[in-house]
Every structure is written in C-alpha cells, then in structure tokens.
Scaffold this active site. Structure first.
Site, short mmCIF file in Angstrom:
data_model
loop_
_atom_site.label_atom_id
_atom_site.label_comp_id
_atom_site.label_asym_id
_atom_site.label_seq_id
_atom_site.Cartn_x
_atom_site.Cartn_y
_atom_site.Cartn_z
N GLY A 49 50.63 47.88 19.22
CA GLY A 49 50.32 46.47 19.44
C GLY A 49 51.31 45.81 20.37
O GLY A 49 51.74 44.69 20.13
N ALA A 50 51.65 46.49 21.47
CA ALA A 50 52.77 46.07 22.30
C ALA A 50 52.36 45.36 23.58
O ALA A 50 53.21 45.14 24.45
CB ALA A 50 53.63 47.28 22.65
N ASN A 51 51.10 44.99 23.73
CA ASN A 51 50.71 44.37 25.00
C ASN A 51 50.94 42.87 25.04
O ASN A 51 50.80 42.24 26.09
CB ASN A 51 49.24 44.67 25.34
CG ASN A 51 48.28 44.09 24.32
OD1 ASN A 51 47.98 44.73 23.33
ND2 ASN A 51 47.80 42.87 24.54
N GLY A 53 52.86 39.18 22.70
CA GLY A 53 53.54 38.62 21.54
C GLY A 53 54.79 39.35 21.13
O GLY A 53 55.55 39.86 21.96
N ILE A 54 55.02 39.40 19.83
CA ILE A 54 56.23 40.01 19.29
C ILE A 54 56.33 41.49 19.70
O ILE A 54 57.40 41.98 20.06
CB ILE A 54 56.28 39.86 17.76
CG1 ILE A 54 56.56 38.40 17.40
CG2 ILE A 54 57.33 40.76 17.15
CD1 ILE A 54 56.50 38.10 15.93
N GLY A 55 55.22 42.21 19.63
CA GLY A 55 55.25 43.62 20.00
C GLY A 55 55.70 43.84 21.42
O GLY A 55 56.46 44.76 21.72
N SER A 178 55.53 41.53 5.90
CA SER A 178 55.52 40.08 5.85
C SER A 178 56.04 39.62 4.49
O SER A 178 55.89 40.33 3.49
CB SER A 178 54.09 39.56 6.04
OG SER A 178 53.98 38.20 5.63
N TYR A 204 45.10 40.08 4.01
CA TYR A 204 46.31 40.26 4.82
C TYR A 204 47.53 40.51 3.94
O TYR A 204 48.31 41.44 4.18
CB TYR A 204 46.52 39.00 5.67
CG TYR A 204 47.80 39.02 6.47
CD1 TYR A 204 47.89 39.74 7.65
CD2 TYR A 204 48.92 38.33 6.02
CE1 TYR A 204 49.07 39.77 8.38
CE2 TYR A 204 50.10 38.35 6.74
CZ TYR A 204 50.17 39.06 7.93
OH TYR A 204 51.33 39.09 8.64
#
Length: 353
Positions: A49-51, A53-55, A178, A204
């Site tokens: 999920g690195a494309n 935001g935080i990633g 989380s 979630y």
C-alpha cells in the site's frame, strides 16, 4: 477514521474537545526519524500500500536510507507514479513496483512467488495496506473482502516470505494495526462472512485486533530465528470513511482536523501527491500541513529501522513510538493460536509453502 466507533450523538462535542486537548498534548513523537542514523545500503524492503499516504512516506524514508525499496501496490499507474517520484526525491534508483492486491490470495501468491524468484534477500516487510468502510461482500475465493484485505492477505504474504526473511536475518516484520483493535473481536467466522461484526467500524476494528494477535503468535514462532515481528498504531487518521457516517461525525472531524495525522494528497514529503489510497482509504477532507503524515508514519518507520526496536519482538507500539499494552483480547495466546490455525486453513498454507 479510527476514532469513529467511540462516538454517539449525545455529548460528542464535549468528547471532541477533550480529545482535541489530549491529541494536542501528545501529538509530537519522542522519536525523530531524522535523528536515526540507520543506513539500509544492501538491504531490501517491501512496503504494501505504498503508492500514497503513510505507506508512501514510509517507502520514501526507507529509500532515502538507500534500501532497495519494493512498492507493493494494486494500481500499476499509481504505483509507477509513486516509484518515479520517490526515485526523484531520494536519488535512489533501486525503487521498483510490484503489483499486489492483498484482497486476493491468488495475487498474494503471485507476488510472493516473484519476490522469491527474483530477490536474494528481504530485510524488512511492512504490512501497511488495508481498507475500511467497504460494504460487506464475499470475494470469489469465499472470503469477506475487508477481512482478507486487512488480515488474511498480509497473513499469507508474511508466511510465504518467512524463509527469505530468515535467510536475511536479522530481519523485521512490521504490521500496521490501530488503537481501534481494543474494541475488535477475533471471530474467525468473520473471515468467511459466516458471521458479521456489525458495521464498517466494527469490521475494521476486528481486523486490527487480528493483526495484533497474528503479530504475537508470529513472534512466538520466530523465536531464535533473528526475525522480529511487531505491531503498531499510526494514530488518528482522517480519510474518506467519513462518507459513511452522520453529519455530526463529519463535523467532529472538521473540528479535530488541526490535531489529526492525515494521510492522502499532499500529506507527506512526497510532493505533488494527488490522493489515492493510503493503506486503502481515500482522503475526503483537505489535508492539514505535510508534517501530519510524517507523524502518522513515524511509528511504522520506528519499528522498521530504529536501533531502539532492534531485537524487540511480539510487541505493540503506539503512535508516539512507545511500547504500549494492547487490549486484553490481544494478549490472549490461546486466541492467537486459534486464529492462526483458522487462518492457515483458509489460506491453504502447508509445510510446502
């Protein structure tokens, strides 16, 4: 997004003000990535999920430390754009894209197979990708889409890459959870949709409890291998999950926005970012200044590279990069083993994998 389950219409404004004060008092991380000397030359890392935001911030930081940095993303277009931007920002040409959808076990197996064929080592695996706010749905593989994306997919990916991690030891597995895990339920029936947790936020939260339980059992199984596994909370993150909630909750996010760690467009040192998925969630509000996403990424970076975290395994870190006690359910070893066994069955893991 992680705050929502605690809210009810009566008294929400007072809760908002109290939380704002608390967040204001604790928003600064005691650990500053810029002061960490760790160099990753010769090391290989994977960030899911690195494309955006935080990633993306995490991947940028690891690339800046000279790691061979693999961005594991669902979208070829957005992933390649992130690769090019991170290369330009860091001057590191060894940043590359591999396609991965953690919501598909077939995709996870294909991704892991390519890594095992092409990469001689793996030093850090960051399981960051995730979703929230999705409607209940069963995938073609017979799994509930939120639970497979946030938990079962990362569970399978990690297990498929364990031998490579062990061969590269000392190595680290970093699982983004989380603080919402504390209100989750680790019911294996949720994984296949046989039972429903009762809403987006409950789903979630339950996946995040499963992430912590998985981390604890993984660390137990990895004792003596030189591979550590830790879970963390990135803190409060504002995303498009708000669209599923009432006007009162949306108003709350507007009120708390100056105190939040925001992921999404323009929210990290990756200049020119245009939204997209930050661990699976699209931003709805205009983000606050760039340092907020850096704060959100700090605990992940801490677990991935810090000298302070070296040798620590099976623990849970809060958004201030401090060791924290997870919920009582998250500390139940019998529950962790039961969940692991159910996950092995559902993912088809065998000794040969």
């Amino acid at each position: 997004m992680e705050l929502l389950g605690a809210l009810s219409p009566p008294g929400w404004l007072l809760l908002a003000l109290l939380l704002a004060l608390l967040l204001c008092a604790t928003r600064r991380s005691p650990w500053d990535p810029r002061k960490c000397p760790t160099d990753l030359t010769g090391k290989t890392v994977i960030v899911t999920g690195a494309n955006s935001g935080i990633g993306k911030c995490v991947a940028t930081e690891l690339a800046r430390r000279n790691a061979r940095t693999i961005l594991a993303c669902r979208s070829r277009e957005r992933g390649q754009a992130a690769v090019e931007e991170i290369r330009a920002l860091t001057g590191n040409p060894a940043v590359l894209l591999r396609l991965l959808d953690t919501g598909s076990l077939a995709s996870v197996r294909a991704f892991a197979g390519a890594v095992l064929r092409e990469e001689p080592r793996l030093d850090v695996l960051v399981n960051n990708a995730g979703v929230t706010g999705l409607p209940f749905a069963i995938t073609s593989e017979g799994l509930e889409q939120t639970f497979v994306t946030n938990y079962l997919g990362p569970f399978l990916l990690t297990n498929l890459l364990l031998d490579l991690l062990k061969a590269s030891a000392p190595a680290r597995v970093v699982n983004v959870s989380s603080f919402r895990h504390s209100v989750g339920t680790a019911d294996s029936g949720y994984l296949t949709g046989q039972r429903r947790p009762g809403g987006h936020d409950a789903a979630y939260s339950s996946t995040k409890l499963m992430n912590v339980l998985f981390t604890a059992e993984l660390a137990r199984r990895l004792q003596g291998t030189g591979v550590t596994a830790n879970a963390l909370s990135p803190g409060v993150v504002s995303t498009s999950i708000m669209r599923h909630f009432s006007w009162a909750v949306r108003a709350l996010f507007v009120l708390l926005r100056p105190f939040m760690k925001v992921s999404g467009a323009g929210s990290c040192p990756c200049r020119g970012q245009r939204g997209g998925w930050a661990g699976g969630a699209r931003p709805l509000l205009t983000p606050v200044p760039p340092q907020s996403a850096e704060q959100g990424a700090a605990s992940t970076i801490f677990c991935a590279v810090s000298e302070e975290a070296e040798g620590i395994s099976g623990k849970y870190f809060d958004s201030s990069c401090r060791l924290a006690l997870p919920s009582e359910a998250a500390r139940d070893p019998a529950l962790a083993r039961k969940l692991w066994e159910a996950s092995e069955r559902l993912t088809g893991l065998t000794e040969q994998d």
